[in-house]
Design an enzyme around this catalytic site. Structure first.
Site, PDB file in Angstrom:
ATOM      1  CB  THR A  37     105.473  38.267  22.593  1.00 41.09           C
ATOM      2  OG1 THR A  37     104.485  37.740  21.709  1.00 41.09           O
ATOM      3  CG2 THR A  37     106.413  39.149  21.810  1.00 41.09           C
ATOM      4  CB  THR A 116     100.252  41.018  25.288  1.00 35.74           C
ATOM      5  OG1 THR A 116     100.353  40.651  23.918  1.00 35.74           O
ATOM      6  CG2 THR A 116     101.595  41.493  25.806  1.00 35.74           C
TER       7      THR A 116
HETATM    8  N1  ASP Z   1     100.507  35.670  21.041  1.00 41.78           N
HETATM    9  C1  ASP Z   1     101.352  36.226  22.081  1.00 41.78           C
HETATM   10  C2  ASP Z   1     100.826  35.723  23.425  1.00 41.78           C
HETATM   11  O1  ASP Z   1      99.822  36.201  23.871  1.00 41.78           O
HETATM   12  C3  ASP Z   1     101.329  37.696  22.011  1.00 41.78           C
HETATM   13  C4  ASP Z   1     102.160  38.402  23.040  1.00 41.78           C
HETATM   14  O2  ASP Z   1     102.665  37.842  23.985  1.00 41.78           O
HETATM   15  O3  ASP Z   1     102.315  39.628  22.893  1.00 41.78           O
HETATM   16  O4  ASP Z   1     101.441  34.859  23.995  1.00 41.78           O
END
Ligand code: ASP
Length: 351
Positions: A37, A116
């Site tokens: 993200t 994340t």
């Molecule tokens: N779906 C995303 C990932 O893990 C969520 C994020 O980065 O916050 O790449």
């Protein structure tokens, strides 16, 4: 005469006060970008979910934070461009080898930009296989780069500042979001959408980033990085370890499917203190007899899974306080060294 003296004094003062600033070179920090993200883009600033992760290049991430150049000499590489739900062990091995190569050279610290969703797993894997005490920091964001109040740019700046700081050396792999420094072993994502998502459960985070300086209040007690026995330098794959989830009245379909896939190990996300549905216990005991390493962890997320004679007798080993997904990582690495269950039990008490 007086004027000349004053001029000389001014020049001397300027030289003395600017010399140290010129002499102290900024630390060299390498950014390894994997997507997530933090590199995500939505159609508008108000769109906070449903965006595409892993769109921006590392150069674009860096260009969005000009202040980075005040904290470090930055180099950047793209290791992957994925949403971290698609992270693979193949990328882990490639990333770990590259980190070990960079840190054996003149790079002072590493920042990994990462989604994340699985950041805690990548952090724990690296915590066990990085062969350097130089800082390695994972960073991400909960809002895409295009969002109003995107959290990525400040997170990235703080991560780079910490990765270049001598205070962060020897603390194991760190995970920084929202001004909080978590240790790789204990951290977990706890919220689907909120910026304060990373928590270290019972044990707490290690410290804060105060402006751009790390301030530590506790240290990881378990062995990590240079103290571990794991060597991935010659590996191209990791042993297959799967996780089976326990809940009321499960069918045996998932567990039987896992066993049919011939894993080297199985982690059970048990109820309570690593308890198993009786039919699961029977199938897992049989699997253990047939040479599959079985670890009992818990779906609860707090405290330790303890010894329990009825399970110990069947070689269903307790997984300490690791979450099922982290117990899986440790079991994969343990199985690169040994199949001896006493040794695997020792490894679980060590890391
Ligand atoms: N779906 C995303 C990932 O893990 C969520 C994020 O980065 O916050 O790449």
């Amino acid at each position: 005469m007086r004027k000349t003296f004053l001029r000389i004094a001014v020049v001397l003062c300027l030289t003395v006060f600017t010399m140290p600033a010129m002499a102290v070179a900024l630390p060299k920090v390498a950014i390894l970008a994997t997507g997530g993200t933090i590199a995500g883009q939505a159609a508008s600033g108000t769109q906070l979910t449903g965006y595409k992760a892993g769109v921006l290049t590392p150069e674009q991430l860096i260009a969005a934070v000009p202040a980075l150049s005040e904290h470090a000499q930055i180099s950047a590489e793209q290791v992957a461009s994925i949403s971290s739900n698609n992270m693979t062990t193949e990328i882990w091995l490639k990333m770990a080898k590259r980190i070990n190569e960079l840190l054996a050279g003149d790079i002072d610290g590493i920042v990994i930009t990462h989604g994340t969703d699985t950041m805690e797993e990548t952090a724990y894997f690296l915590n066990l296989v990085v062969k350097s005490d130089k800082p390695v920091v994972l960073v991400g964001a909960m809002r895409p780069a295009s969002a109003l109040s995107a959290d990525g740019p400040l997170n990235l700046l703080q991560a780079v500042a910490v990765a270049g700081s001598p205070e962060a050396k020897g603390k194991g792999v760190l995970l920084i979001l929202n001004g909080e420094i978590n240790g790789a072993r204990d951290v977990a994502k706890t919220s689907t959408t909120q910026v304060e998502t990373f928590r270290s459960h019972d044990l707490g985070f290690l410290g804060y980033v105060v402006n751009y300086k790390p301030v530590f209040y506790r240290l990881p007690a378990r062995k990590h990085t240079v103290e571990t026995e794991f060597d991935i330098s010659k590996l191209t794959t990791l042993p297959k370890v799967e996780i089976v989830y326990n809940y009321v009245d499960p069918s045996l379909d998932a567990l039987n499917g896992i066993i049919a896939g011939k894993p080297a190990g199985i982690v059970s996300a048990g109820t309570g203190n690593g308890s198993l549905f009786d039919p699961f216990e029977m199938v897992l005991a049989d699997a253990a007899k047939n040479g599959i390493a079985v670890i009992r962890s818990s779906r609860v997320g707090s405290a330790v899974v303890t010894d329990f004679p009825k399970y110990d007798d069947k070689n269903l080993l307790p997984g300490d306080n690791l979450s099922p997904q982290k117990a899986r990582i440790l079991l994969m690495l343990a199985l690169t060294k040994t199949k001896d269950l006493r040794e695997i039990a020792r490894i679980f008490q060590t890391y």
